[in-house]
Design an enzyme around this catalytic site. Structure first.
Site, PDB file in Angstrom:
ATOM      1  N   ASN A 117       0.864  -1.184   0.000  1.00 20.39           N
ATOM      2  CA  ASN A 117       0.000   0.000   0.000  1.00 20.39           C
ATOM      3  C   ASN A 117       0.898   1.231   0.000  1.00 20.39           C
ATOM      4  O   ASN A 117       1.519   1.542   1.012  1.00 20.39           O
ATOM      5  CB  ASN A 117      -0.899  -0.044   1.254  1.00 20.39           C
ATOM      6  CG  ASN A 117      -1.626   1.262   1.489  1.00 20.39           C
ATOM      7  OD1 ASN A 117      -1.784   2.072   0.569  1.00 20.39           O
ATOM      8  ND2 ASN A 117      -2.080   1.463   2.725  1.00 20.39           N
ATOM      9  N   LYS A 148       0.158   4.363  -0.225  1.00 19.34           N
ATOM     10  CA  LYS A 148      -0.407   5.585   0.369  1.00 19.34           C
ATOM     11  C   LYS A 148      -0.189   6.771  -0.603  1.00 19.34           C
ATOM     12  O   LYS A 148      -0.204   6.565  -1.822  1.00 19.34           O
ATOM     13  CB  LYS A 148       0.201   5.824   1.752  1.00 19.34           C
ATOM     14  CG  LYS A 148       0.111   4.546   2.604  1.00 19.34           C
ATOM     15  CD  LYS A 148       0.420   4.740   4.044  1.00 19.34           C
ATOM     16  CE  LYS A 148       0.308   3.390   4.755  1.00 19.34           C
ATOM     17  NZ  LYS A 148       0.421   3.495   6.193  1.00 19.34           N
ATOM     18  N   HIS A 207      -9.296   1.509   5.791  1.00 22.56           N
ATOM     19  CA  HIS A 207      -7.926   1.642   6.304  1.00 22.56           C
ATOM     20  C   HIS A 207      -7.943   2.644   7.457  1.00 22.56           C
ATOM     21  O   HIS A 207      -8.687   3.630   7.428  1.00 22.56           O
ATOM     22  CB  HIS A 207      -6.989   2.114   5.189  1.00 22.56           C
ATOM     23  CG  HIS A 207      -5.554   2.095   5.609  1.00 22.56           C
ATOM     24  ND1 HIS A 207      -5.007   3.086   6.383  1.00 22.56           N
ATOM     25  CD2 HIS A 207      -4.567   1.187   5.399  1.00 22.56           C
ATOM     26  CE1 HIS A 207      -3.734   2.796   6.628  1.00 22.56           C
ATOM     27  NE2 HIS A 207      -3.441   1.643   6.033  1.00 22.56           N
ATOM     28  N   GLU A 250      -6.091   5.009   8.290  1.00 24.91           N
ATOM     29  CA  GLU A 250      -5.866   6.422   7.938  1.00 24.91           C
ATOM     30  C   GLU A 250      -7.139   7.037   7.362  1.00 24.91           C
ATOM     31  O   GLU A 250      -7.419   8.219   7.573  1.00 24.91           O
ATOM     32  CB  GLU A 250      -4.673   6.531   6.980  1.00 24.91           C
ATOM     33  CG  GLU A 250      -3.360   6.329   7.736  1.00 24.91           C
ATOM     34  CD  GLU A 250      -2.216   5.757   6.921  1.00 24.91           C
ATOM     35  OE1 GLU A 250      -2.287   5.735   5.679  1.00 24.91           O
ATOM     36  OE2 GLU A 250      -1.232   5.303   7.540  1.00 24.91           O
ATOM     37  N   GLU A 290      -4.804  -4.566  11.207  1.00 24.90           N
ATOM     38  CA  GLU A 290      -3.745  -3.555  11.276  1.00 24.90           C
ATOM     39  C   GLU A 290      -3.901  -2.762  12.574  1.00 24.90           C
ATOM     40  O   GLU A 290      -4.661  -1.790  12.619  1.00 24.90           O
ATOM     41  CB  GLU A 290      -3.862  -2.595  10.085  1.00 24.90           C
ATOM     42  CG  GLU A 290      -3.650  -3.275   8.750  1.00 24.90           C
ATOM     43  CD  GLU A 290      -3.113  -2.294   7.734  1.00 24.90           C
ATOM     44  OE1 GLU A 290      -1.997  -2.523   7.254  1.00 24.90           O
ATOM     45  OE2 GLU A 290      -3.771  -1.295   7.454  1.00 24.90           O
ATOM     46  N   GLY A 311       3.021   2.600  10.509  1.00 21.46           N
ATOM     47  CA  GLY A 311       3.936   3.711  10.254  1.00 21.46           C
ATOM     48  C   GLY A 311       4.766   4.122  11.458  1.00 21.46           C
ATOM     49  O   GLY A 311       5.423   5.158  11.443  1.00 21.46           O
ATOM     50  N   SER A 319       3.975  -1.887  10.123  1.00 24.15           N
ATOM     51  CA  SER A 319       5.441  -1.936  10.192  1.00 24.15           C
ATOM     52  C   SER A 319       6.021  -3.308   9.821  1.00 24.15           C
ATOM     53  O   SER A 319       7.000  -3.751  10.430  1.00 24.15           O
ATOM     54  CB  SER A 319       5.928  -1.485  11.576  1.00 24.15           C
ATOM     55  OG  SER A 319       5.552  -0.144  11.819  1.00 24.15           O
TER      56      SER A 319
END
Ligand code: PGA
Length: 261
Positions: free
Chosen positions: A10, A12, A96, A98, A168, A174, A214
């Site tokens: 992904n 981003k 997701h 985010e 996740e 991240g 990560s």
């Protein structure tokens, strides 16, 4: 049941179409060695058309990072499922973290996106995960259960076979801090049991559940060695083709390992 691993990158909000092309040109010669898993690239929307053309005759699939739940209309800045499939997408991320936290996607809109993606023949990757505060408060299971409950509302068993789930943990995305293989396995096993209880053993055994947060070459093997983890959703470490390929190599080398918690 043996499930085929899916390793997804992904990207981003990274890479122009030209940079996407350079990545794909470097990755494709390496993919011959990866016959044991499915590989998926998830670039930004502006790179999808070019990536779709470059990947068309390859064994690497294409996915999008988000979509709107309507098919067309006055939704400035949005992209429909039909537009994604026209670019060659087979997968789309929904929910997701985010999107949930920065763009305020709600459980309800995540569910609408999931239904709209399935209706257009896309395979949604439903992302779920708890924050650090929720984990510390002992609420991980209730948060995950609620995200599945809402995200999969009104999805029948036949449709569910097209869905992939990604666990996740928000605190690992991240941050460089990865869930331990044991933590990831426990959460993913909880998700699988939830699917079995709500739907059936058959569909829970066939369901691919990925870990994301990560993932890097150093931890891909021990995560993939867990019995319920069926692949990875990778952000930062998927931006470089060599690192992405190394993760795939490490993950696939774990197949057959019993446990490396
Ligand atoms: P990360 O991102 O690998 O950079 O933690 C994972 C994701 O957000 O899917």
């Amino acid at each position: 049941m043996k499930r085929r691993p899916l390793i997804a990158g992904n990207w981003k909000m990274n890479k122009t179409p030209r940079e996407t092309e350079e990545f794909i040109e470097r990755l494709l010669p390496l993919t011959g060695a990866f016959s044991g898993c499915d590989i998926l690239l998830i670039p930004s929307h502006t790179s999808l058309d070019r990536a779709g053309r470059l990947l068309a005759s390859s064994r690497v699939s294409l996915g999008a990072q988000d979509m709107h739940f309507e098919g067309s209309g006055a939704y400035t800045g949005a992209t429909s499922a039909g537009m994604l499939t026209a670019c060659g997408c087979q997968f789309v991320l929904v929910g997701h973290s985010e999107r949930r936290h920065l763009f305020l996607d709600s459980d309800e809109t995540v569910n609408w996106k999931l239904h709209a993606s399935l209706a257009d023949g896309l395979r949604p990757i439903l992302c779920v995960g708890e924050t650090l505060d929720q984990r510390r408060a002992g609420r991980m299971e209730s948060i995950l259960a609620n995200q599945l409950d809402c995200g999969l509302k009104d999805v029948d068993e036949a449709a569910l076979t097209h869905v992939v789930i990604a666990y996740e943990p928000v605190w690992a995305i991240g941050t460089g801090e990865t869930a331990t293989p044991k933590q990831a396995q426990e959460a993913v096993a909880f998700l699988r049991t939830w699917i079995e209880t709500r739907f059936s053993k058959r569909v829970s055994e066939a369901m691919r559940i990925l870990y994301g947060g990560s993932v890097k070459p150093e931890n891909a093997r021990s995560l993939q060695a867990q019995p319920d983890i069926d692949g990875a959703l990778i952000g930062g470490a998927a931006l470089d083709p060599d690192s992405f390929a190394q993760i795939i190599t490490e993950a696939m080398s774990s197949q057959g390992d019993s446990d490396s918690c």
